[in-house]
Design a protein around this motif. Sequence first.
Motif, PDB file in Angstrom:
ATOM      1  N   GLY A 236     -31.816 -32.634  14.182  1.00 17.64           N
ATOM      2  CA  GLY A 236     -32.280 -31.095  13.837  1.00 17.64           C
ATOM      3  C   GLY A 236     -31.229 -30.324  13.252  1.00 17.64           C
ATOM      4  N   TYR A 237     -30.525 -31.106  12.200  1.00 17.71           N
ATOM      5  CA  TYR A 237     -29.805 -29.927  11.323  1.00 17.71           C
ATOM      6  C   TYR A 237     -30.344 -28.907  10.497  1.00 17.71           C
ATOM      7  CZ  TYR A 237     -26.582 -29.180   7.378  1.00 17.71           C
ATOM      8  OH  TYR A 237     -25.825 -28.551   6.478  1.00 17.71           O
ATOM      9  N   GLY A 238     -31.289 -29.396   9.987  1.00 19.99           N
ATOM     10  CA  GLY A 238     -32.146 -28.568   8.977  1.00 19.99           C
ATOM     11  C   GLY A 238     -32.921 -27.376   9.773  1.00 19.99           C
ATOM     12  N   GLU A 239     -33.149 -27.742  11.207  1.00 17.87           N
ATOM     13  CA  GLU A 239     -33.867 -26.831  12.059  1.00 17.87           C
ATOM     14  C   GLU A 239     -33.050 -26.032  12.838  1.00 17.87           C
ATOM     15  OE1 GLU A 239     -36.201 -29.726  13.959  1.00 17.87           O
ATOM     16  OE2 GLU A 239     -37.350 -30.315  12.075  1.00 17.87           O
ATOM     17  N   GLY A 240     -31.681 -26.476  13.177  1.00 18.88           N
ATOM     18  CA  GLY A 240     -30.658 -25.743  13.848  1.00 18.88           C
ATOM     19  C   GLY A 240     -31.280 -25.946  15.352  1.00 18.88           C
ATOM     20  N   GLY A 241     -31.649 -27.264  15.622  1.00 23.01           N
ATOM     21  CA  GLY A 241     -32.040 -27.503  16.895  1.00 23.01           C
ATOM     22  C   GLY A 241     -30.801 -27.521  17.787  1.00 23.01           C
ATOM     23  N   PRO A 242     -31.233 -27.258  19.289  1.00 21.04           N
ATOM     24  CA  PRO A 242     -30.146 -26.917  20.131  1.00 21.04           C
ATOM     25  C   PRO A 242     -29.334 -28.370  20.499  1.00 21.04           C
ATOM     26  CG  PRO A 242     -32.251 -27.221  21.183  1.00 21.04           C
ATOM     27  CD  PRO A 242     -32.507 -27.151  19.745  1.00 21.04           C
ATOM     28  N   LYS A 243     -29.839 -29.345  20.302  1.00 20.38           N
ATOM     29  CA  LYS A 243     -29.151 -30.694  20.739  1.00 20.38           C
ATOM     30  C   LYS A 243     -28.354 -31.231  19.583  1.00 20.38           C
ATOM     31  CE  LYS A 243     -29.535 -32.818  23.705  1.00 20.38           C
ATOM     32  NZ  LYS A 243     -28.456 -33.035  25.097  1.00 20.38           N
ATOM     33  N   PHE A 244     -28.439 -30.422  18.187  1.00 22.31           N
ATOM     34  CA  PHE A 244     -27.788 -31.147  17.308  1.00 22.31           C
ATOM     35  C   PHE A 244     -26.079 -31.198  17.485  1.00 22.31           C
ATOM     36  CE2 PHE A 244     -24.899 -30.478  13.484  1.00 22.31           C
ATOM     37  CZ  PHE A 244     -25.365 -31.524  12.772  1.00 22.31           C
ATOM     38  N   GLU A 245     -25.469 -30.293  17.885  1.00 26.23           N
ATOM     39  CA  GLU A 245     -23.853 -30.138  17.973  1.00 26.23           C
ATOM     40  C   GLU A 245     -23.654 -31.496  19.008  1.00 26.23           C
ATOM     41  OE1 GLU A 245     -21.692 -28.849  16.304  1.00 26.23           O
ATOM     42  OE2 GLU A 245     -23.039 -27.323  15.051  1.00 26.23           O
ATOM     43  N   ALA A 246     -24.155 -31.435  20.046  1.00 23.30           N
ATOM     44  CA  ALA A 246     -23.957 -32.469  21.216  1.00 23.30           C
ATOM     45  C   ALA A 246     -23.996 -33.853  20.541  1.00 23.30           C
ATOM     46  CB  ALA A 246     -24.743 -32.056  22.447  1.00 23.30           C
TER      47      ALA A 246
END
Length: 500
Positions: A236-246
Amino acid sequence: MPDYFISTPIYYVNDVPHLGHAYTMINADSFSRWHRGMGDDVYFLTGTDEHGQKVAESAEKANMSVEDWCDSYSGRFRNAWSKLEVTYDDFIRTTENRHRVSVQKFLHAVYDNGYIYLAKYEGHYCVSCEAYYSDAEMESGMCPVHKRPLSVMAEENYFFRLSAFQEDILKWYESGNDVVFPDFRKNEALSFVRGGLQDISISRTSISWGIPLPWDERHVCYVWFDALINYLTGIGYGEGGPKFEARWANSHHLIGKDIIRFHCVWWPAMCMAAGLKPPTQALVHGWLLVQGEKMAKSGGNGVDPINLVETYGVEAVRYYLMREHALGSDGDFSLEALEQRYNVELANNIGNLLSRVTNIVERSLDSISPSSTGRVIDSSIVQGHVDRARDFWNGYASSRALEEVQNLVRYTNSVLEDRAPWKVSDLNELGEILGDALEVLRLVALLTSPVLVRSSRTILSAIGIDPTIIDFDFSGQLSWGEYQGGAKVLKAKPLFPRIS
Protein backbone atom coordinates in the motif's frame (compact mmCIF):
# COMPACT_ATOMS: atom_id res chain seq x y z
CA MET A 1 -1.84 -9.56 16.80
CA PRO A 2 1.62 -8.63 15.45
CA ASP A 3 2.09 -8.04 11.73
CA TYR A 4 4.35 -10.32 9.73
CA PHE A 5 5.09 -9.46 6.10
CA ILE A 6 6.92 -12.02 3.99
CA SER A 7 7.71 -11.74 0.29
CA THR A 8 9.42 -13.67 -2.46
CA PRO A 9 11.28 -12.22 -5.42
CA ILE A 10 8.94 -11.46 -8.28
CA TYR A 11 9.63 -13.86 -11.11
CA TYR A 12 10.76 -12.70 -14.51
CA VAL A 13 8.26 -13.40 -17.30
CA ASN A 14 11.00 -14.59 -19.62
CA ASP A 15 11.20 -17.82 -17.70
CA VAL A 16 8.93 -20.71 -16.78
CA PRO A 17 8.47 -22.03 -13.23
CA HIS A 18 11.15 -24.57 -12.33
CA LEU A 19 11.93 -26.35 -9.09
CA GLY A 20 14.25 -23.56 -7.93
CA HIS A 21 11.33 -21.14 -8.05
CA ALA A 22 9.13 -23.72 -6.31
CA TYR A 23 11.74 -24.07 -3.55
CA THR A 24 11.51 -20.35 -2.82
CA MET A 25 7.72 -20.37 -2.89
CA ILE A 26 7.25 -23.42 -0.67
CA ASN A 27 9.67 -21.97 1.89
CA ALA A 28 7.77 -18.68 1.94
CA ASP A 29 4.42 -20.44 2.06
CA SER A 30 5.52 -22.71 4.92
CA PHE A 31 6.91 -19.80 6.94
CA SER A 32 3.74 -17.79 6.37
CA ARG A 33 1.58 -20.73 7.51
CA TRP A 34 3.74 -21.20 10.60
CA HIS A 35 3.53 -17.55 11.58
CA ARG A 36 -0.21 -17.54 11.02
CA GLY A 37 -0.41 -20.53 13.36
CA MET A 38 1.61 -18.58 15.92
CA GLY A 39 -0.99 -15.81 15.90
CA ASP A 40 0.69 -13.28 13.60
CA ASP A 41 -1.24 -11.16 11.12
CA VAL A 42 0.52 -12.56 8.05
CA TYR A 43 0.76 -10.92 4.65
CA PHE A 44 2.44 -13.00 1.95
CA LEU A 45 3.37 -11.25 -1.31
CA THR A 46 4.65 -12.68 -4.58
CA GLY A 47 4.24 -11.82 -8.24
CA THR A 48 5.90 -11.35 -11.62
CA ASP A 49 8.47 -8.88 -12.95
CA GLU A 50 7.29 -7.82 -16.40
CA HIS A 51 9.39 -4.88 -17.63
CA GLY A 52 12.79 -4.64 -19.30
CA GLN A 53 14.66 -5.20 -22.52
CA LYS A 54 14.65 -8.99 -22.34
CA VAL A 55 10.85 -9.20 -22.07
CA ALA A 56 10.29 -6.84 -24.99
CA GLU A 57 12.76 -8.76 -27.17
CA SER A 58 11.24 -12.14 -26.30
CA ALA A 59 7.72 -10.96 -27.14
CA GLU A 60 8.90 -9.59 -30.46
CA LYS A 61 10.67 -12.85 -31.37
CA ALA A 62 7.48 -14.76 -30.54
CA ASN A 63 5.44 -12.38 -32.71
CA MET A 64 3.32 -11.45 -29.71
CA SER A 65 2.43 -8.15 -28.15
CA VAL A 66 4.43 -7.60 -25.00
CA GLU A 67 1.18 -7.36 -23.01
CA ASP A 68 0.02 -10.78 -24.25
CA TRP A 69 3.46 -12.22 -23.55
CA CYS A 70 3.34 -10.99 -19.95
CA ASP A 71 -0.21 -12.24 -19.43
CA SER A 72 0.75 -15.70 -20.66
CA TYR A 73 3.88 -16.11 -18.56
CA SER A 74 2.43 -14.54 -15.42
CA GLY A 75 -0.43 -17.03 -15.66
CA ARG A 76 2.03 -19.92 -15.76
CA PHE A 77 3.50 -18.89 -12.43
CA ARG A 78 0.11 -18.51 -10.78
CA ASN A 79 -0.98 -21.89 -12.09
CA ALA A 80 2.18 -23.53 -10.76
CA TRP A 81 1.76 -22.03 -7.30
CA SER A 82 -1.83 -23.21 -7.16
CA LYS A 83 -0.77 -26.79 -7.92
CA LEU A 84 1.90 -26.57 -5.22
CA GLU A 85 -0.77 -25.40 -2.74
CA VAL A 86 0.95 -22.09 -2.16
CA THR A 87 -1.48 -19.60 -0.65
CA TYR A 88 -0.40 -15.99 -1.00
CA ASP A 89 -2.29 -12.83 -0.02
CA ASP A 90 -1.33 -10.78 -3.06
CA PHE A 91 0.13 -11.45 -6.49
CA ILE A 92 1.63 -8.28 -7.91
CA ARG A 93 2.46 -7.62 -11.53
CA THR A 94 4.80 -4.75 -12.26
CA THR A 95 2.65 -3.76 -15.24
CA GLU A 96 -0.25 -2.86 -12.93
CA ASN A 97 -1.13 0.80 -12.53
CA ARG A 98 -0.82 0.60 -8.75
CA HIS A 99 2.85 -0.31 -9.20
CA ARG A 100 3.45 2.52 -11.65
CA VAL A 101 2.01 4.94 -9.08
CA SER A 102 4.20 3.46 -6.33
CA VAL A 103 7.39 3.52 -8.41
CA GLN A 104 6.92 7.11 -9.50
CA LYS A 105 6.15 8.21 -5.94
CA PHE A 106 9.30 6.45 -4.71
CA LEU A 107 11.45 7.88 -7.52
CA HIS A 108 10.24 11.39 -6.80
CA ALA A 109 11.08 10.99 -3.13
CA VAL A 110 14.64 9.87 -3.93
CA TYR A 111 15.04 12.57 -6.59
CA ASP A 112 13.71 15.33 -4.34
CA ASN A 113 16.11 14.20 -1.59
CA GLY A 114 19.05 14.79 -3.96
CA TYR A 115 20.13 11.20 -4.58
CA ILE A 116 19.50 11.01 -8.34
CA TYR A 117 21.54 12.83 -11.01
CA LEU A 118 22.06 12.72 -14.80
CA ALA A 119 25.35 11.51 -16.38
CA LYS A 120 26.77 9.44 -19.21
CA TYR A 121 27.53 5.78 -18.56
CA GLU A 122 29.40 2.99 -20.30
CA GLY A 123 29.71 -0.50 -18.90
CA HIS A 124 29.49 -4.26 -19.40
CA TYR A 125 25.86 -5.38 -19.40
CA CYS A 126 24.15 -8.79 -19.18
CA VAL A 127 20.76 -8.77 -20.87
CA SER A 128 19.70 -11.96 -19.05
CA CYS A 129 20.48 -10.45 -15.64
CA GLU A 130 19.37 -6.96 -16.69
CA ALA A 131 22.47 -5.81 -14.80
CA TYR A 132 25.88 -4.16 -15.27
CA TYR A 133 29.02 -5.87 -13.99
CA SER A 134 32.31 -4.25 -13.04
CA ASP A 135 35.69 -5.58 -14.19
CA ALA A 136 36.15 -7.18 -10.77
CA GLU A 137 32.80 -8.95 -10.97
CA MET A 138 33.21 -10.35 -14.48
CA GLU A 139 34.70 -13.78 -15.07
CA SER A 140 37.00 -13.63 -18.10
CA GLY A 141 34.70 -11.08 -19.69
CA MET A 142 31.67 -13.25 -19.02
CA CYS A 143 28.57 -12.83 -16.88
CA PRO A 144 29.36 -14.53 -13.53
CA VAL A 145 25.82 -15.99 -13.39
CA HIS A 146 25.02 -16.97 -16.97
CA LYS A 147 28.61 -17.57 -18.21
CA ARG A 148 27.86 -15.61 -21.38
CA PRO A 149 29.74 -12.71 -23.00
CA LEU A 150 28.70 -9.27 -21.74
CA SER A 151 27.65 -6.43 -24.02
CA VAL A 152 29.25 -3.00 -23.83
CA MET A 153 26.53 -0.38 -23.48
CA ALA A 154 26.88 3.40 -23.43
CA GLU A 155 24.09 5.93 -22.95
CA GLU A 156 23.01 8.94 -20.92
CA ASN A 157 21.37 7.70 -17.72
CA TYR A 158 20.10 8.92 -14.43
CA PHE A 159 22.16 7.59 -11.53
CA PHE A 160 21.36 6.71 -7.95
CA ARG A 161 23.96 7.90 -5.42
CA LEU A 162 24.53 4.49 -3.89
CA SER A 163 28.00 5.60 -2.79
CA ALA A 164 26.44 8.08 -0.39
CA PHE A 165 25.12 5.23 1.76
CA GLN A 166 28.27 3.21 2.36
CA GLU A 167 28.57 4.13 6.04
CA ASP A 168 24.82 4.04 6.67
CA ILE A 169 24.56 0.50 5.31
CA LEU A 170 27.55 -0.65 7.36
CA LYS A 171 25.92 0.81 10.51
CA TRP A 172 22.69 -0.95 9.59
CA TYR A 173 24.53 -4.26 9.33
CA GLU A 174 26.31 -3.64 12.60
CA SER A 175 23.09 -2.78 14.46
CA GLY A 176 22.96 -6.24 16.04
CA ASN A 177 19.78 -7.23 14.23
CA ASP A 178 19.69 -10.24 11.91
CA VAL A 179 19.19 -8.05 8.86
CA VAL A 180 20.52 -10.85 6.64
CA PHE A 181 20.00 -14.51 7.58
CA PRO A 182 21.92 -16.79 7.81
CA ASP A 183 25.10 -15.08 8.99
CA PHE A 184 27.38 -16.42 6.28
CA ARG A 185 25.13 -14.82 3.66
CA LYS A 186 25.35 -11.58 5.63
CA ASN A 187 29.13 -11.77 5.24
CA GLU A 188 28.72 -12.04 1.46
CA ALA A 189 26.59 -8.89 1.43
CA LEU A 190 29.08 -7.07 3.63
CA SER A 191 31.85 -7.91 1.19
CA PHE A 192 30.00 -5.97 -1.50
CA VAL A 193 29.71 -2.96 0.79
CA ARG A 194 33.27 -3.03 2.10
CA GLY A 195 34.55 -3.34 -1.45
CA GLY A 196 33.28 0.19 -2.06
CA LEU A 197 29.89 1.21 -3.41
CA GLN A 198 29.61 2.81 -6.83
CA ASP A 199 26.68 4.87 -8.03
CA ILE A 200 24.30 2.85 -10.21
CA SER A 201 22.47 3.65 -13.41
CA ILE A 202 18.70 3.61 -12.88
CA SER A 203 17.28 4.63 -16.25
CA ARG A 204 17.38 3.66 -19.92
CA THR A 205 16.61 5.63 -23.06
CA SER A 206 17.21 2.67 -25.38
CA ILE A 207 13.98 0.88 -24.41
CA SER A 208 10.39 1.93 -23.91
CA TRP A 209 8.89 -1.08 -22.10
CA GLY A 210 8.94 0.13 -18.51
CA ILE A 211 7.87 2.92 -16.18
CA PRO A 212 8.89 6.46 -17.25
CA LEU A 213 10.73 8.67 -14.79
CA PRO A 214 8.16 11.20 -13.57
CA TRP A 215 10.43 14.23 -14.17
CA ASP A 216 11.87 13.07 -17.52
CA GLU A 217 9.70 10.72 -19.55
CA ARG A 218 12.45 10.17 -22.14
CA HIS A 219 13.93 7.79 -19.58
CA VAL A 220 12.45 4.48 -18.46
CA CYS A 221 13.20 3.19 -14.96
CA TYR A 222 15.80 0.42 -14.86
CA VAL A 223 14.04 -2.91 -14.39
CA TRP A 224 15.78 -3.85 -11.11
CA PHE A 225 15.06 -0.48 -9.51
CA ASP A 226 11.45 -0.81 -10.62
CA ALA A 227 11.14 -4.42 -9.47
CA LEU A 228 12.43 -3.90 -5.92
CA ILE A 229 9.74 -1.33 -5.24
CA ASN A 230 7.09 -4.06 -5.63
CA TYR A 231 7.58 -4.86 -1.94
CA LEU A 232 6.21 -1.42 -1.10
CA THR A 233 3.49 -1.46 -3.74
CA GLY A 234 2.10 -4.73 -2.41
CA ILE A 235 1.49 -3.32 1.07
CA GLY A 236 0.00 0.00 0.00
CA TYR A 237 2.88 2.47 -0.33
CA GLY A 238 1.55 4.13 -3.47
CA GLU A 239 -1.98 4.31 -2.10
CA GLY A 240 -1.17 5.29 1.46
CA GLY A 241 -2.90 2.19 2.80
CA PRO A 242 -3.55 1.96 6.56
CA LYS A 243 -1.51 -1.22 7.01
CA PHE A 244 1.62 -0.03 5.22
CA GLU A 245 3.56 1.19 8.26
CA ALA A 246 2.78 -1.86 10.38
CA ARG A 247 3.67 -4.36 7.67
CA TRP A 248 6.83 -2.60 6.59
CA ALA A 249 8.00 -2.50 10.21
CA ASN A 250 8.22 -6.33 10.19
CA SER A 251 9.17 -7.14 6.61
CA HIS A 252 11.02 -10.28 5.53
CA HIS A 253 12.29 -10.79 1.96
CA LEU A 254 12.97 -14.42 1.06
CA ILE A 255 15.48 -14.44 -1.81
CA GLY A 256 18.06 -16.60 -3.58
CA LYS A 257 21.75 -16.00 -2.96
CA ASP A 258 22.30 -14.73 -6.52
CA ILE A 259 20.33 -11.53 -5.83
CA ILE A 260 22.00 -10.57 -2.55
CA ARG A 261 23.59 -7.48 -4.11
CA PHE A 262 20.23 -6.07 -5.19
CA HIS A 263 18.31 -6.87 -1.99
CA CYS A 264 20.96 -6.47 0.68
CA VAL A 265 22.92 -3.50 -0.69
CA TRP A 266 20.90 -1.56 -3.25
CA TRP A 267 17.47 -1.97 -1.67
CA PRO A 268 18.27 -0.78 1.88
CA ALA A 269 20.10 2.23 0.40
CA MET A 270 17.15 2.99 -1.86
CA CYS A 271 14.79 2.92 1.11
CA MET A 272 17.06 5.23 3.11
CA ALA A 273 17.21 7.63 0.17
CA ALA A 274 13.41 7.72 -0.02
CA GLY A 275 13.09 8.43 3.70
CA LEU A 276 12.00 4.90 4.65
CA LYS A 277 13.49 2.42 7.07
CA PRO A 278 15.29 -0.49 5.38
CA PRO A 279 13.49 -3.84 5.35
CA THR A 280 13.62 -5.81 8.58
CA GLN A 281 15.36 -8.87 7.20
CA ALA A 282 16.50 -10.69 4.07
CA LEU A 283 16.24 -14.48 4.30
CA VAL A 284 18.75 -15.85 1.81
CA HIS A 285 18.51 -19.40 0.56
CA GLY A 286 21.02 -21.32 -1.50
CA TRP A 287 20.58 -22.94 -4.89
CA LEU A 288 19.09 -26.27 -5.79
CA LEU A 289 21.75 -27.93 -7.91
CA VAL A 290 21.52 -30.57 -10.60
CA GLN A 291 24.85 -32.38 -10.93
CA GLY A 292 26.55 -29.45 -9.22
CA GLU A 293 25.06 -26.73 -11.44
CA LYS A 294 22.41 -24.14 -10.59
CA MET A 295 18.98 -25.08 -11.85
CA ALA A 296 17.95 -22.62 -14.57
CA LYS A 297 16.26 -22.37 -17.95
CA SER A 298 19.44 -20.98 -19.50
CA GLY A 299 21.38 -24.02 -18.28
CA GLY A 300 18.89 -26.49 -19.73
CA ASN A 301 18.68 -28.33 -16.40
CA GLY A 302 15.43 -26.95 -14.98
CA VAL A 303 13.15 -29.47 -13.28
CA ASP A 304 9.41 -28.97 -13.77
CA PRO A 305 7.77 -28.96 -10.33
CA ILE A 306 4.36 -29.75 -11.82
CA ASN A 307 5.69 -32.97 -13.35
CA LEU A 308 7.03 -33.91 -9.92
CA VAL A 309 3.66 -33.22 -8.31
CA GLU A 310 1.89 -35.31 -10.92
CA THR A 311 4.32 -38.19 -10.30
CA TYR A 312 4.83 -38.09 -6.54
CA GLY A 313 2.06 -35.87 -5.17
CA VAL A 314 2.23 -32.36 -3.78
CA GLU A 315 2.90 -33.48 -0.20
CA ALA A 316 6.00 -35.43 -1.20
CA VAL A 317 7.42 -32.48 -3.13
CA ARG A 318 6.70 -29.91 -0.42
CA TYR A 319 8.11 -32.13 2.32
CA TYR A 320 11.27 -32.99 0.42
CA LEU A 321 12.07 -29.35 -0.38
CA MET A 322 11.60 -28.21 3.23
CA ARG A 323 13.31 -31.23 4.79
CA GLU A 324 16.34 -31.97 2.63
CA HIS A 325 18.46 -28.80 2.92
CA ALA A 326 19.05 -26.08 5.50
CA LEU A 327 17.99 -22.57 4.47
CA GLY A 328 21.01 -20.73 3.11
CA SER A 329 23.00 -23.71 1.87
CA ASP A 330 23.21 -25.09 -1.65
CA GLY A 331 21.96 -28.62 -2.09
CA ASP A 332 21.70 -31.25 -4.78
CA PHE A 333 18.31 -32.36 -6.01
CA SER A 334 17.74 -36.03 -6.70
CA LEU A 335 14.69 -38.21 -7.21
CA GLU A 336 16.34 -40.91 -5.12
CA ALA A 337 16.51 -38.59 -2.11
CA LEU A 338 12.91 -37.50 -2.62
CA GLU A 339 11.71 -41.10 -2.70
CA GLN A 340 13.82 -41.99 0.33
CA ARG A 341 12.42 -39.13 2.41
CA TYR A 342 8.89 -40.00 1.36
CA ASN A 343 9.06 -43.75 1.99
CA VAL A 344 10.97 -43.61 5.27
CA GLU A 345 9.75 -40.46 6.98
CA LEU A 346 6.24 -40.04 5.61
CA ALA A 347 5.05 -43.54 4.72
CA ASN A 348 6.94 -45.67 7.28
CA ASN A 349 7.04 -43.23 10.20
CA ILE A 350 4.10 -40.80 10.23
CA GLY A 351 1.76 -42.82 8.01
CA ASN A 352 2.25 -46.09 9.86
CA LEU A 353 1.82 -44.43 13.25
CA LEU A 354 -1.55 -43.00 12.21
CA SER A 355 -2.75 -46.27 10.66
CA ARG A 356 -1.62 -48.38 13.59
CA VAL A 357 -3.22 -46.21 16.27
CA THR A 358 -6.55 -45.47 14.56
CA ASN A 359 -6.99 -49.12 13.56
CA ILE A 360 -6.61 -50.31 17.14
CA VAL A 361 -8.91 -47.58 18.50
CA GLU A 362 -11.60 -48.62 16.03
CA ARG A 363 -11.20 -52.34 16.66
CA SER A 364 -10.78 -52.37 20.43
CA LEU A 365 -12.35 -49.13 21.73
CA ASP A 366 -15.38 -48.78 19.44
CA SER A 367 -13.70 -45.82 17.66
CA ILE A 368 -13.93 -43.61 20.78
CA SER A 369 -10.64 -42.02 21.71
CA PRO A 370 -9.14 -42.16 25.21
CA SER A 371 -7.48 -39.07 26.66
CA SER A 372 -3.74 -38.70 27.12
CA THR A 373 -2.19 -39.32 30.53
CA GLY A 374 1.57 -39.28 29.95
CA ARG A 375 1.92 -42.56 31.84
CA VAL A 376 3.09 -44.54 28.82
CA ILE A 377 4.77 -42.04 26.53
CA ASP A 378 7.03 -39.73 28.53
CA SER A 379 5.47 -36.29 28.23
CA SER A 380 8.74 -34.52 29.05
CA ILE A 381 10.48 -36.23 26.12
CA VAL A 382 7.60 -35.31 23.83
CA GLN A 383 7.56 -31.70 25.01
CA GLY A 384 11.28 -31.43 24.44
CA HIS A 385 10.87 -32.42 20.79
CA VAL A 386 7.90 -30.08 20.38
CA ASP A 387 9.69 -27.11 21.94
CA ARG A 388 12.77 -27.61 19.82
CA ALA A 389 10.67 -27.96 16.67
CA ARG A 390 8.83 -24.74 17.52
CA ASP A 391 12.12 -22.91 18.08
CA PHE A 392 13.49 -24.19 14.78
CA TRP A 393 10.38 -23.08 12.92
CA ASN A 394 10.69 -19.64 14.53
CA GLY A 395 14.32 -19.54 13.41
CA TYR A 396 13.61 -20.53 9.78
CA ALA A 397 15.24 -23.92 10.27
CA SER A 398 12.49 -26.04 8.74
CA SER A 399 14.76 -29.02 8.08
CA ARG A 400 15.68 -29.25 11.77
CA ALA A 401 12.07 -28.66 12.84
CA LEU A 402 10.95 -31.59 10.70
CA GLU A 403 13.84 -33.67 12.05
CA GLU A 404 12.51 -33.08 15.58
CA VAL A 405 9.10 -34.26 14.40
CA GLN A 406 10.71 -37.41 13.02
CA ASN A 407 12.54 -37.95 16.30
CA LEU A 408 9.22 -37.66 18.13
CA VAL A 409 7.53 -40.14 15.78
CA ARG A 410 10.42 -42.60 16.04
CA TYR A 411 10.31 -42.38 19.83
CA THR A 412 6.55 -42.98 19.85
CA ASN A 413 6.80 -45.91 17.46
CA SER A 414 9.49 -47.45 19.65
CA VAL A 415 7.22 -47.18 22.71
CA LEU A 416 4.38 -48.82 20.80
CA GLU A 417 6.67 -51.62 19.67
CA ASP A 418 7.64 -52.16 23.30
CA ARG A 419 4.08 -52.02 24.70
CA ALA A 420 2.47 -53.85 21.75
CA PRO A 421 -1.08 -52.45 22.15
CA TRP A 422 -2.36 -54.89 19.51
CA LYS A 423 -1.76 -57.64 22.09
CA VAL A 424 -3.19 -55.79 25.13
CA SER A 425 -6.61 -56.95 26.36
CA ASP A 426 -6.89 -54.75 29.47
CA LEU A 427 -8.93 -51.75 28.31
CA ASN A 428 -7.51 -49.35 30.92
CA GLU A 429 -3.95 -50.15 29.91
CA LEU A 430 -4.89 -49.99 26.24
CA GLY A 431 -6.54 -46.60 26.75
CA GLU A 432 -3.41 -45.19 28.36
CA ILE A 433 -1.21 -46.39 25.49
CA LEU A 434 -3.48 -45.17 22.74
CA GLY A 435 -4.42 -41.89 24.44
CA ASP A 436 -0.77 -40.91 24.62
CA ALA A 437 -0.19 -41.96 21.00
CA LEU A 438 -3.19 -39.89 19.86
CA GLU A 439 -1.74 -36.87 21.66
CA VAL A 440 1.51 -37.32 19.77
CA LEU A 441 -0.39 -37.47 16.48
CA ARG A 442 -2.13 -34.21 17.37
CA LEU A 443 1.20 -32.50 17.96
CA VAL A 444 2.73 -34.01 14.81
CA ALA A 445 -0.16 -32.64 12.75
CA LEU A 446 0.31 -29.13 14.12
CA LEU A 447 4.09 -29.13 13.67
CA THR A 448 3.92 -30.41 10.09
CA SER A 449 0.93 -28.29 9.05
CA PRO A 450 3.05 -25.58 7.32
CA VAL A 451 4.38 -28.23 4.92
CA LEU A 452 1.89 -31.12 4.82
CA VAL A 453 -1.11 -28.94 4.11
CA ARG A 454 -3.53 -31.78 3.35
CA SER A 455 -2.13 -34.60 5.45
CA SER A 456 -1.99 -32.60 8.67
CA ARG A 457 -5.72 -31.97 8.29
CA THR A 458 -6.33 -35.64 7.54
CA ILE A 459 -4.53 -36.62 10.73
CA LEU A 460 -6.56 -34.21 12.85
CA SER A 461 -9.84 -35.35 11.29
CA ALA A 462 -8.94 -38.99 11.82
CA ILE A 463 -8.34 -38.46 15.56
CA GLY A 464 -11.53 -36.43 16.03
CA ILE A 465 -10.20 -32.86 15.99
CA ASP A 466 -11.55 -30.05 13.83
CA PRO A 467 -8.82 -29.57 11.20
CA THR A 468 -9.60 -25.88 10.77
CA ILE A 469 -7.65 -25.16 13.97
CA ILE A 470 -4.62 -25.05 11.65
CA ASP A 471 -6.04 -21.95 9.98
CA PHE A 472 -5.94 -19.93 13.19
CA ASP A 473 -3.70 -19.28 16.18
CA PHE A 474 -2.64 -22.67 17.55
CA SER A 475 0.37 -21.37 19.50
CA GLY A 476 -1.34 -22.24 22.79
CA GLN A 477 -1.92 -25.85 21.72
CA LEU A 478 1.68 -26.98 21.45
CA SER A 479 1.78 -28.36 24.98
CA TRP A 480 1.28 -31.92 26.13
CA GLY A 481 -2.14 -32.77 27.49
CA GLU A 482 -4.47 -30.88 25.15
CA TYR A 483 -6.03 -34.05 23.72
CA GLN A 484 -9.11 -34.65 25.86
CA GLY A 485 -10.43 -37.89 24.40
CA GLY A 486 -14.04 -38.90 23.87
CA ALA A 487 -13.85 -38.09 20.16
CA LYS A 488 -14.87 -40.26 17.24
CA VAL A 489 -11.74 -41.73 15.67
CA LEU A 490 -11.80 -42.73 12.01
CA LYS A 491 -9.81 -45.68 10.76
CA ALA A 492 -7.25 -44.03 8.53
CA LYS A 493 -6.58 -45.13 5.00
CA PRO A 494 -2.89 -45.26 4.07
CA LEU A 495 -1.86 -41.62 4.33
CA PHE A 496 1.31 -41.98 2.28
CA PRO A 497 1.22 -45.04 0.01
CA ARG A 498 4.78 -46.23 -0.51
CA ILE A 499 6.59 -45.42 -3.73
CA SER A 500 8.00 -48.59 -5.28
